[in-house]
Design a protein around this motif. Structure first.
Motif, PDB file in Angstrom:
ATOM      1  N   GLY A 122      -7.161  -9.098  -0.904  1.00 30.24           N
ATOM      2  CA  GLY A 122      -8.457  -8.616  -0.448  1.00 30.24           C
ATOM      3  C   GLY A 122      -8.493  -8.080   0.962  1.00 30.24           C
ATOM      4  N   TYR A 123      -7.441  -8.351   1.738  1.00 27.02           N
ATOM      5  CA  TYR A 123      -7.446  -7.934   3.145  1.00 27.02           C
ATOM      6  C   TYR A 123      -7.228  -6.425   3.273  1.00 27.02           C
ATOM      7  N   ASP A 124      -7.876  -5.853   4.259  1.00 29.52           N
ATOM      8  CA  ASP A 124      -7.728  -4.431   4.557  1.00 29.52           C
ATOM      9  C   ASP A 124      -6.472  -4.275   5.413  1.00 29.52           C
ATOM     10  N   LEU A 125      -5.373  -3.872   4.798  1.00 26.15           N
ATOM     11  CA  LEU A 125      -4.098  -3.825   5.510  1.00 26.15           C
ATOM     12  C   LEU A 125      -3.245  -2.665   5.014  1.00 26.15           C
ATOM     13  N   PRO A 126      -2.975  -1.678   5.863  1.00 31.16           N
ATOM     14  CA  PRO A 126      -2.062  -0.595   5.481  1.00 31.16           C
ATOM     15  C   PRO A 126      -0.633  -1.127   5.303  1.00 31.16           C
ATOM     16  N   VAL A 127       0.106  -0.501   4.416  1.00 28.88           N
ATOM     17  CA  VAL A 127       1.507  -0.877   4.192  1.00 28.88           C
ATOM     18  C   VAL A 127       2.367  -0.022   5.108  1.00 28.88           C
ATOM     19  N   THR A 128       2.845  -0.632   6.188  1.00 28.29           N
ATOM     20  CA  THR A 128       3.656   0.079   7.177  1.00 28.29           C
ATOM     21  C   THR A 128       5.118  -0.362   7.172  1.00 28.29           C
ATOM     22  N   GLY A 129       5.375  -1.535   6.607  1.00 25.46           N
ATOM     23  CA  GLY A 129       6.724  -2.091   6.655  1.00 25.46           C
ATOM     24  C   GLY A 129       7.062  -2.742   7.987  1.00 25.46           C
ATOM     25  N   GLU A 130       6.101  -2.769   8.918  1.00 29.36           N
ATOM     26  CA  GLU A 130       6.317  -3.360  10.242  1.00 29.36           C
ATOM     27  C   GLU A 130       5.389  -4.557  10.440  1.00 29.36           C
ATOM     28  N   HIS A 131       5.894  -5.537  11.177  1.00 25.76           N
ATOM     29  CA  HIS A 131       5.030  -6.666  11.548  1.00 25.76           C
ATOM     30  C   HIS A 131       4.217  -6.238  12.770  1.00 25.76           C
ATOM     31  N   ASP A 132       3.269  -5.350  12.513  1.00 23.16           N
ATOM     32  CA  ASP A 132       2.490  -4.748  13.584  1.00 23.16           C
ATOM     33  C   ASP A 132       1.290  -5.624  13.939  1.00 23.16           C
ATOM     34  N   GLN A 133       0.474  -5.137  14.859  1.00 21.12           N
ATOM     35  CA  GLN A 133      -0.653  -5.921  15.348  1.00 21.12           C
ATOM     36  C   GLN A 133      -1.640  -6.239  14.240  1.00 21.12           C
ATOM     37  N   ARG A 134      -1.912  -5.269  13.374  1.00 25.42           N
ATOM     38  CA  ARG A 134      -2.855  -5.501  12.283  1.00 25.42           C
ATOM     39  C   ARG A 134      -2.321  -6.556  11.310  1.00 25.42           C
ATOM     40  N   ARG A 156      11.311 -20.493  -3.982  1.00 19.05           N
ATOM     41  CA  ARG A 156      11.850 -19.130  -4.083  1.00 19.05           C
ATOM     42  C   ARG A 156      12.014 -18.505  -2.709  1.00 19.05           C
ATOM     43  N   PHE A 157      10.987 -18.648  -1.854  1.00 18.61           N
ATOM     44  CA  PHE A 157      11.013 -17.973  -0.560  1.00 18.61           C
ATOM     45  C   PHE A 157      11.916 -18.671   0.453  1.00 18.61           C
ATOM     46  N   ARG A 158      12.222 -19.928   0.209  1.00 15.54           N
ATOM     47  CA  ARG A 158      13.209 -20.580   1.064  1.00 15.54           C
ATOM     48  C   ARG A 158      14.605 -20.017   0.820  1.00 15.54           C
ATOM     49  N   ARG A 159      14.799 -19.525  -0.385  1.00 15.84           N
ATOM     50  CA  ARG A 159      16.091 -18.890  -0.693  1.00 15.84           C
ATOM     51  C   ARG A 159      16.128 -17.462  -0.163  1.00 15.84           C
ATOM     52  N   ARG A 160      15.015 -16.751  -0.331  1.00 22.74           N
ATOM     53  CA  ARG A 160      14.981 -15.357   0.108  1.00 22.74           C
ATOM     54  C   ARG A 160      13.533 -14.931   0.355  1.00 22.74           C
ATOM     55  N   MET A 161      13.273 -14.469   1.559  1.00 16.60           N
ATOM     56  CA  MET A 161      11.937 -14.002   1.912  1.00 16.60           C
ATOM     57  C   MET A 161      11.733 -12.562   1.465  1.00 16.60           C
ATOM     58  N   PRO A 162      10.510 -12.201   1.032  1.00 16.49           N
ATOM     59  CA  PRO A 162      10.231 -10.796   0.715  1.00 16.49           C
ATOM     60  C   PRO A 162      10.182  -9.955   1.990  1.00 16.49           C
ATOM     61  N   ASP A 163      10.364  -8.644   1.820  1.00 14.57           N
ATOM     62  CA  ASP A 163      10.300  -7.772   2.994  1.00 14.57           C
ATOM     63  C   ASP A 163       8.846  -7.541   3.399  1.00 14.57           C
ATOM     64  N   MET A 164       8.661  -6.923   4.556  1.00 14.96           N
ATOM     65  CA  MET A 164       7.324  -6.793   5.124  1.00 14.96           C
ATOM     66  C   MET A 164       6.412  -5.917   4.264  1.00 14.96           C
ATOM     67  N   ARG A 165       6.936  -4.890   3.663  1.00 12.99           N
ATOM     68  CA  ARG A 165       6.097  -4.050   2.792  1.00 12.99           C
ATOM     69  C   ARG A 165       5.534  -4.873   1.640  1.00 12.99           C
ATOM     70  N   THR A 166       6.371  -5.711   1.048  1.00 15.42           N
ATOM     71  CA  THR A 166       5.926  -6.546  -0.066  1.00 15.42           C
ATOM     72  C   THR A 166       4.874  -7.541   0.395  1.00 15.42           C
ATOM     73  N   ILE A 167       5.066  -8.105   1.578  1.00  9.53           N
ATOM     74  CA  ILE A 167       4.086  -9.039   2.139  1.00  9.53           C
ATOM     75  C   ILE A 167       2.753  -8.336   2.382  1.00  9.53           C
ATOM     76  N   GLN A 168       2.808  -7.152   2.950  1.00  5.67           N
ATOM     77  CA  GLN A 168       1.573  -6.407   3.217  1.00  5.67           C
ATOM     78  C   GLN A 168       0.846  -6.061   1.923  1.00  5.67           C
ATOM     79  N   ARG A 169       1.590  -5.674   0.903  1.00  5.07           N
ATOM     80  CA  ARG A 169       0.960  -5.369  -0.395  1.00  5.07           C
ATOM     81  C   ARG A 169       0.295  -6.616  -0.976  1.00  5.07           C
ATOM     82  N   ALA A 170       0.935  -7.773  -0.823  1.00  3.99           N
ATOM     83  CA  ALA A 170       0.364  -9.014  -1.346  1.00  3.99           C
ATOM     84  C   ALA A 170      -0.919  -9.380  -0.613  1.00  3.99           C
ATOM     85  N   LEU A 171      -0.960  -9.214   0.696  1.00  3.17           N
ATOM     86  CA  LEU A 171      -2.172  -9.481   1.462  1.00  3.17           C
ATOM     87  C   LEU A 171      -3.291  -8.516   1.076  1.00  3.17           C
ATOM     88  N   ALA A 172      -2.950  -7.247   0.897  1.00  2.90           N
ATOM     89  CA  ALA A 172      -3.944  -6.257   0.484  1.00  2.90           C
ATOM     90  C   ALA A 172      -4.442  -6.551  -0.932  1.00  2.90           C
TER      91      ALA A 172
END
Length: 268
Positions: free
Chosen positions: A219-231, A200-216
């Motif tokens: 269990g990870y402590d991660l704010p949803v910023t929509g940016e590939h920031d340092q955190r 699925r992801f080889r066809r289309r990658m999710p956006d950064m907000r979706t990735i951050q929500r999935a990591l959070a």
């Protein structure tokens, strides 16, 4: 006869009065509305040898509940693992940390230090020290016991890097998380699910907000910023060290995200 029977019954009953300094504690009535302090198991490496680890972990600043040597001694064919802090007590092993919407992970965890040099310089550049088979076998026995007694969920067996991304990197990409999972301890992504999400992801990658929500969500402590920031970079690196150790550059790609989505599907 009745008096004799009562005396015999009292002698046979378990002792519920326990003497303490200046008073007696009556434990004959037990409450049901409580749970165990321990919800997480946090694995570390020492970053040095056993003698240095014992010196540091028995000093005034840091501690862990257990310490697993590279070549544990045995008694009766079973490994001996050092216990430095009682499980009911709070060891100082995780520092500033969070996991699964909990912070101050020392309060709700057992910390296990594994003697390992970690990342270090060599003639080949920076390398990661491996873990011995005997050490991992001893660790598995210890973890099985703790998981059973405290009913630890697989996704709550974590590394220091998971609960403190960007600040800590242990137990590092050389740690055999998959081997633990095969022994019935901890989480690991199902290969079939990974293959489905990878396609699925080889066809289309999710956006950064979706990735951050999935990591959070995992269990990870991660704010949803929509940016590939340092955190976000730090969290992705920690995730990859745990679940994709062949590559831990902190960048999202189809393989990394496929493993993340597979883990959430199974454990969250």
């Amino acid at each position: 006869m009745l008096a004799t029977a009562l005396v015999l019954a009292a002698c046979a009953a378990p002792e519920t009065l326990h003497e303490r300094p200046g008073y007696w504690a009556d434990q004959s009535t037990a409450a049901r509305a409580y749970n165990e302090r321990v919800r997480f198991l946090v694995l570390h490496y020492t970053g040095g040898d056993e003698a240095r680890a014992v010196q540091v972990l028995t000093g005034p600043a840091v501690s862990s509940h257990y310490l697993v040597a590279p070549a544990p001694p045995e008694r009766g064919g079973a490994p001996i693992v050092r216990q430095l802090v009682p499980e009911r007590a709070r060891a100082w092993h995780a520092g500033t940390s969070s996991w699964a919407d909990r912070s101050h992970i020392n309060d709700s965890s057992i910390g296990i230090e594994i003697v390992n040099r970690g990342r270090h310089e060599s003639p080949r550049g920076q390398v990661w020290a491996g873990y011995s088979a005997a050490q991992i076998d001893a660790l598995i026995v210890l973890l099985r016991d703790l998981v059973s007694r405290y009913d630890i969920q697989p996704q709550n067996v974590v590394g220091h890097a998971d609960v403190s991304p960007g600040r800590k990197i242990d137990p590092g990409p050389a740690f055999p998380w998959k081997r633990l999972h095969e022994a019935g301890i901890g989480a690991w992504p199902d290969p079939g699910r990974v293959a489905t999400y990878r396609a699925r992801f080889r066809r289309r990658m999710p956006d950064m907000r979706t990735i951050q929500r999935a990591l959070a969500r995992y269990g990870y402590d991660l704010p949803v910023t929509g940016e590939h920031d340092q955190r976000t970079h730090a969290v992705l690196t920690s995730f990859q060290m745990h679940f994709r150790p062949a590559r831990y550059d902190g960048r999202p790609d189809p393989e990394t995200l496929a493993r993340l989505w597979a883990l959430n599907a199974e454990y969250r």
